[in-house]
Scaffold this motif. Structure first.
Motif, PDB file in Angstrom:
ATOM      1  N   TRP B  73     -37.889 105.723  25.670  1.00  0.00           N
ATOM      2  CA  TRP B  73     -38.268 104.493  24.973  1.00  0.00           C
ATOM      3  C   TRP B  73     -39.604 104.689  24.302  1.00  0.00           C
ATOM      4  N   ARG B  74     -39.659 104.461  23.000  1.00  0.00           N
ATOM      5  CA  ARG B  74     -40.943 104.460  22.286  1.00  0.00           C
ATOM      6  C   ARG B  74     -41.167 103.028  21.840  1.00  0.00           C
ATOM      7  N   LEU B  75     -41.746 102.238  22.715  1.00  0.00           N
ATOM      8  CA  LEU B  75     -41.917 100.818  22.420  1.00  0.00           C
ATOM      9  C   LEU B  75     -43.334 100.555  21.921  1.00  0.00           C
ATOM     10  N   GLY B  76     -43.503  99.439  21.229  1.00  0.00           N
ATOM     11  CA  GLY B  76     -44.791  99.147  20.606  1.00  0.00           C
ATOM     12  C   GLY B  76     -45.090 100.144  19.490  1.00  0.00           C
ATOM     13  N   THR B  77     -44.052 100.755  18.927  1.00  0.00           N
ATOM     14  CA  THR B  77     -44.194 101.816  17.929  1.00  0.00           C
ATOM     15  C   THR B  77     -43.425 101.476  16.661  1.00  0.00           C
ATOM     16  N   PRO B  78     -44.075 100.897  15.662  1.00  0.00           N
ATOM     17  CA  PRO B  78     -43.353 100.600  14.417  1.00  0.00           C
ATOM     18  C   PRO B  78     -42.942 101.877  13.683  1.00  0.00           C
ATOM     19  N   VAL B  79     -41.765 101.848  13.101  1.00  0.00           N
ATOM     20  CA  VAL B  79     -41.318 102.919  12.218  1.00  0.00           C
ATOM     21  C   VAL B  79     -41.802 102.558  10.821  1.00  0.00           C
ATOM     22  N   SER B  80     -42.469 103.498  10.150  1.00  0.00           N
ATOM     23  CA  SER B  80     -43.026 103.149   8.837  1.00  0.00           C
ATOM     24  C   SER B  80     -42.263 103.789   7.685  1.00  0.00           C
ATOM     25  N   VAL B 237     -42.489  73.985  12.423  1.00  0.00           N
ATOM     26  CA  VAL B 237     -41.632  75.148  12.648  1.00  0.00           C
ATOM     27  C   VAL B 237     -40.962  75.478  11.320  1.00  0.00           C
ATOM     28  N   VAL B 238     -41.252  76.662  10.803  1.00  0.00           N
ATOM     29  CA  VAL B 238     -40.650  77.115   9.554  1.00  0.00           C
ATOM     30  C   VAL B 238     -39.350  77.835   9.917  1.00  0.00           C
ATOM     31  N   ALA B 239     -38.227  77.219   9.571  1.00  0.00           N
ATOM     32  CA  ALA B 239     -36.912  77.779   9.940  1.00  0.00           C
ATOM     33  C   ALA B 239     -36.097  77.941   8.662  1.00  0.00           C
ATOM     34  N   LEU B 240     -36.550  78.868   7.824  1.00  0.00           N
ATOM     35  CA  LEU B 240     -35.980  79.033   6.480  1.00  0.00           C
ATOM     36  C   LEU B 240     -35.115  80.274   6.376  1.00  0.00           C
ATOM     37  N   GLY B 241     -34.545  80.704   7.496  1.00  0.00           N
ATOM     38  CA  GLY B 241     -33.644  81.846   7.441  1.00  0.00           C
ATOM     39  C   GLY B 241     -34.365  83.154   7.713  1.00  0.00           C
ATOM     40  N   ALA B 242     -33.662  84.249   7.454  1.00  0.00           N
ATOM     41  CA  ALA B 242     -34.144  85.568   7.880  1.00  0.00           C
ATOM     42  C   ALA B 242     -34.211  86.534   6.706  1.00  0.00           C
ATOM     43  N   VAL B 243     -35.076  87.524   6.856  1.00  0.00           N
ATOM     44  CA  VAL B 243     -35.212  88.622   5.903  1.00  0.00           C
ATOM     45  C   VAL B 243     -34.928  89.905   6.676  1.00  0.00           C
ATOM     46  N   ARG B 244     -34.091  90.779   6.143  1.00  0.00           N
ATOM     47  CA  ARG B 244     -33.762  92.009   6.871  1.00  0.00           C
ATOM     48  C   ARG B 244     -34.948  92.982   6.870  1.00  0.00           C
ATOM     49  N   ASN B 245     -35.130  93.663   7.981  1.00  0.00           N
ATOM     50  CA  ASN B 245     -36.240  94.612   8.125  1.00  0.00           C
ATOM     51  C   ASN B 245     -35.862  95.964   7.540  1.00  0.00           C
ATOM     52  N   THR B 246     -35.973  96.045   6.204  1.00  0.00           N
ATOM     53  CA  THR B 246     -35.628  97.293   5.517  1.00  0.00           C
ATOM     54  C   THR B 246     -36.804  97.843   4.712  1.00  0.00           C
ATOM     55  N   ASP B 247     -37.958  97.212   4.812  1.00  0.00           N
ATOM     56  CA  ASP B 247     -39.116  97.643   4.002  1.00  0.00           C
ATOM     57  C   ASP B 247     -39.409  99.130   4.209  1.00  0.00           C
ATOM     58  N   TRP B 248     -39.252  99.573   5.434  1.00  0.00           N
ATOM     59  CA  TRP B 248     -39.593 100.960   5.758  1.00  0.00           C
ATOM     60  C   TRP B 248     -38.643 101.965   5.102  1.00  0.00           C
ATOM     61  N   LEU B 249     -37.539 101.474   4.516  1.00  0.00           N
ATOM     62  CA  LEU B 249     -36.596 102.359   3.825  1.00  0.00           C
ATOM     63  C   LEU B 249     -36.866 102.440   2.326  1.00  0.00           C
ATOM     64  N   ALA B 250     -37.889 101.686   1.871  1.00  0.00           N
ATOM     65  CA  ALA B 250     -38.190 101.690   0.426  1.00  0.00           C
ATOM     66  C   ALA B 250     -38.502 103.116  -0.027  1.00  0.00           C
ATOM     67  N   THR B 252     -36.540 105.624  -0.271  1.00  0.00           N
ATOM     68  CA  THR B 252     -35.741 106.704   0.327  1.00  0.00           C
ATOM     69  C   THR B 252     -34.469 106.981  -0.472  1.00  0.00           C
ATOM     70  N   GLY B 253     -34.171 106.116  -1.452  1.00  0.00           N
ATOM     71  CA  GLY B 253     -32.933 106.289  -2.194  1.00  0.00           C
ATOM     72  C   GLY B 253     -31.722 105.734  -1.476  1.00  0.00           C
ATOM     73  N   LEU B 254     -31.939 105.062  -0.341  1.00  0.00           N
ATOM     74  CA  LEU B 254     -30.817 104.419   0.344  1.00  0.00           C
ATOM     75  C   LEU B 254     -30.653 103.001  -0.216  1.00  0.00           C
ATOM     76  N   ALA B 255     -29.430 102.482  -0.127  1.00  0.00           N
ATOM     77  CA  ALA B 255     -29.130 101.164  -0.700  1.00  0.00           C
ATOM     78  C   ALA B 255     -29.585 100.080   0.262  1.00  0.00           C
ATOM     79  N   ALA B 256     -30.872  99.731   0.192  1.00  0.00           N
ATOM     80  CA  ALA B 256     -31.430  98.755   1.124  1.00  0.00           C
ATOM     81  C   ALA B 256     -32.326  97.781   0.386  1.00  0.00           C
ATOM     82  N   ASN B 257     -32.233  96.513   0.748  1.00  0.00           N
ATOM     83  CA  ASN B 257     -33.159  95.512   0.235  1.00  0.00           C
ATOM     84  C   ASN B 257     -33.268  94.397   1.278  1.00  0.00           C
ATOM     85  N   ALA B 258     -33.890  93.281   0.899  1.00  0.00           N
ATOM     86  CA  ALA B 258     -34.146  92.216   1.878  1.00  0.00           C
ATOM     87  C   ALA B 258     -32.853  91.610   2.415  1.00  0.00           C
ATOM     88  N   GLY B 259     -31.716  91.895   1.752  1.00  0.00           N
ATOM     89  CA  GLY B 259     -30.438  91.383   2.220  1.00  0.00           C
ATOM     90  C   GLY B 259     -29.729  92.318   3.182  1.00  0.00           C
TER      91      GLY B 259
END
Ligand SMILES: Cc1cc2nc3c(=O)[nH]c(=O)nc-3n(C[C@H](O)[C@H](O)[C@H](O)COP(=O)(O)OP(=O)(O)OC[C@H]3O[C@@H](n4cnc5c(N)ncnc54)[C@H](O)[C@@H]3O)c2cc1C
Ligand code: SF4
Lengths: 73, 427
Positions: B73-80, B237-250, B252-259
């Motif tokens: 387990w590598r916890l407390g470790t963000p992937v950048s 409480v701001v409950a306006l939906g979710a954003v996918r955590n794909t920023d770290w893939l920017a 890379t040429g992979l098909a990723a965005n906030a959706g």
């Protein structure tokens, strides 16, 4: 102990509530509320609940979670 | 595969169930789970429900399955970032983590209030993780004079229900016509609105907040509404939906965005040209894939059951190959509980042109609604009637004629009406 119930699968049959009434409760018609971290002394009761569930929705893991030693932060 | 290393990015539900499935299927190599939160995988659904009411402690929902996994387990470790050619994850602490195969399971985060200056006011909360729930619970313990919830989606409505149960005044503001309308439509949403109002929630449909204002001490005090007017509130409480955590893939040429990150049916991540990466897979809230039941339309779900099933499917595809795993075709399913209602859903309502109350009756508080499109069955939603729901699985899977006949003795004469779903968003 760690408990999770697959609430998609749960059909609110309440058998778990009879088996371990301190850890599983139905609120209203069919909202199951359960203790996700029951104390070890409830092991037998929680195990009975797992066995009693007709749709096998309850999952339990005994013992402590891996301690900080197993975690390289 | 004994000498292989599989790395899982994101140590939550999909990552844990994927890792478990790898071990169950005999993967004996090195298995590493990397997560930015400092916690072992925990369950999120209670956070907006019994954690806010104080029935469950925020830190109590660690998931079963963490003990016997034989993983690092590598916890407390963000992937950048990701070095695709070099097959390595880049860690925020400067480290590199090489892999033979990668499972992307970084999920989603709460969409913040769009005005960053206003979002910094104290007393403004979002709700996605354990720490968010603990912070919100302690804000509620100070007995705010009024809680304002922005957004009447599932998390906003569940939070409203829990916070009303604490006896606090609650206002819910949403631009839509009914709560949960984006998913359940106006017909079922209106029923939920009635329960909200009966519970004492000040519910304001068709209302948009434009600004949040603070006092001299930087605490939120008021929300300004489009078209004039304001609501005083000292906790939001701001409950306006979710954003996918794909920023770290920017980059890379992979098909990723906030959706989400696009995959094929075997959970293999696609590059920008739509070609699958042989060694990189994705599962859970972060994944978007063509669902065979819905004409191959790309879908990204925020459902607990999908994280579990897709994590396991990705594991199978990793070990046995995409052909053996087959196309991931899990029937979408979720539950929600709020205002004494247990809401369960099978299938996807998006694009429905009709809804019929197929069993029970909203007047009695127990009913099942079926959704159809062009004469075919798409989805079913039960309200305090979960035992009726499994009978609809087969008609939904078969896209059976709508409305489906289940032979239920309590099936009333079916009168389909428009479901009141919003127009589909452009993809
Ligand atoms: C409050 C709440 C209530 C819910 N209630 C229900 C419900 O009633 N029914 C239902 O069906 N579903 C519900 N859900 C949805 C369900 O919890 C999610 O579908 C599920 O958690 C998805 O699991 P996941 O592992 O894909 O993503 P997540 O649970 O989002 O986990 C992703 C993990 O990756 C980590 N991560 C992100 N980026 C990085 C990075 N760069 N580096 C390292 N780690 C990273 C995140 O911090 C997180 O720990 C609820 C969700 C919330 C938040
Ligand atoms: S016994 Fe099983 S189905 Fe019945 S309430 Fe408990 S978890 Fe749900």
């Amino acid at each position: 102990m760690r408990v999770v119930v697959d609430l998609n699968r749960c059909q609110a049959y309440a058998q778990c509530c009879y088996a371990a009434p301190d850890r599983f409760v139905l609120q209203g018609d069919e909202i199951l509320v359960y203790d996700p971290a029951p104390p070890d002394r409830d092991r037998a009761a929680v195990e009975r609940a797992v066995q009693a569930c007709p749709v096998r929705a309850i999952r339990v893991e005994h013992g402590d979670a891996p301690a900080a030693a197993g975690i390289s932060a | 595969m004994r000498n292989e290393t599989i790395v899982v990015a994101g140590a939550s539900l999909a990552g844990l169930r994927g890792a478990e499935a790898l071990r169950q299927r005999g993967f004996a190599g090195r298995l590493i789970l990397v997560g930015d939160e400092p916690y072992l995988p925990y369950d999120r659904p209670p956070l907006s429900k019994h954690v806010l009411t104080g029935e469950i402690a925020p830190g109590a929902t660690t998931l079963p399955g963490v003990r016997g996994l034989d993983a690092e387990w590598r916890l407390g470790t963000p992937v950048s970032g990701l070095d695709r050619a070099g097959r390595a994850l880049l860690l925020a602490d400067g480290g590199r983590l090489g892999f033979d195969r990668l499972l992307i399971a970084t999920g989603a985060r709460a969409r913040p209030w769009p005005n960053a200056d206003e979002a910094r006011l104290s007393g403004i909360h979002t709700l996605r993780g354990r720490d968010d729930a603990a912070a919100l619970a302690s804000g509620l313990a100070a007995r705010p004079a009024r809680v304002l919830i922005l957004g009447a989606g599932f998390i906003g409505c569940e939070a409203a229900s829990s916070i009303r149960a604490l006896g606090l005044p609650v206002t819910v503001v949403d631009p839509g016509p009914a709560p949960l309308a984006r998913t359940l439509g106006h017909v079922v949403g209106s029923f939920v609105a009635g329960r909200m109002q009966a519970a004492g929630v000040d519910y304001r449909p068709g209302t948009r907040v434009t600004h949040l204002e603070g006092d001299g001490a930087g605490r939120v005090r008021r929300a300004r509404l489009a078209g004039g007017g304001a609501i005083d509130a000292d906790l939001v409480v701001v409950a306006l939906g979710a954003v996918r955590n794909t920023d770290w893939l920017a980059g890379t040429g992979l098909a990723a965005n906030a959706g989400g990150v696009s995959c094929d049916g075997a959970c293999r991540v696609l590059d920008a040209a739509g070609r699958p990466e042989a060694a990189i897979f994705a599962a859970g809230d972060v994944a978007r894939w063509p669902h065979p039941l819905y004409g191959g339309r790309p879908v990204a779900l925020e459902h607990w059951g999908n994280a579990v099933a897709q994590g396991a499917h990705a594991a199978r595809a990793m070990l046995d190959g995409p052909e053996a795993a087959g196309a991931y075709a899990e029937l979408p399913a979720f539950w929600s509980s709020q205002f004494g209602l247990n809401i369960k859903s099978l299938g996807l309502t998006e694009g429905a042109d009709a809804v019929a109350i197929a069993q029970g009756n909203p007047r009695t508080g127990r009913f099942l609604a079926v959704y159809g499109r062009a004469g075919r069955t798409l989805a079913a939603v039960s309200v305090n009637a979960g035992r009726w729901l499994p009978a609809y699985e087969a008609p939904i899977r078969a896209a059976a004629p709508f409305p489906p006949i289940t032979g239920g003795a309590d099936q009333p004469a079916l009168k389909p009406v428009p479901p009141g779903l919003p127009a589909p968003r452009a993809a």
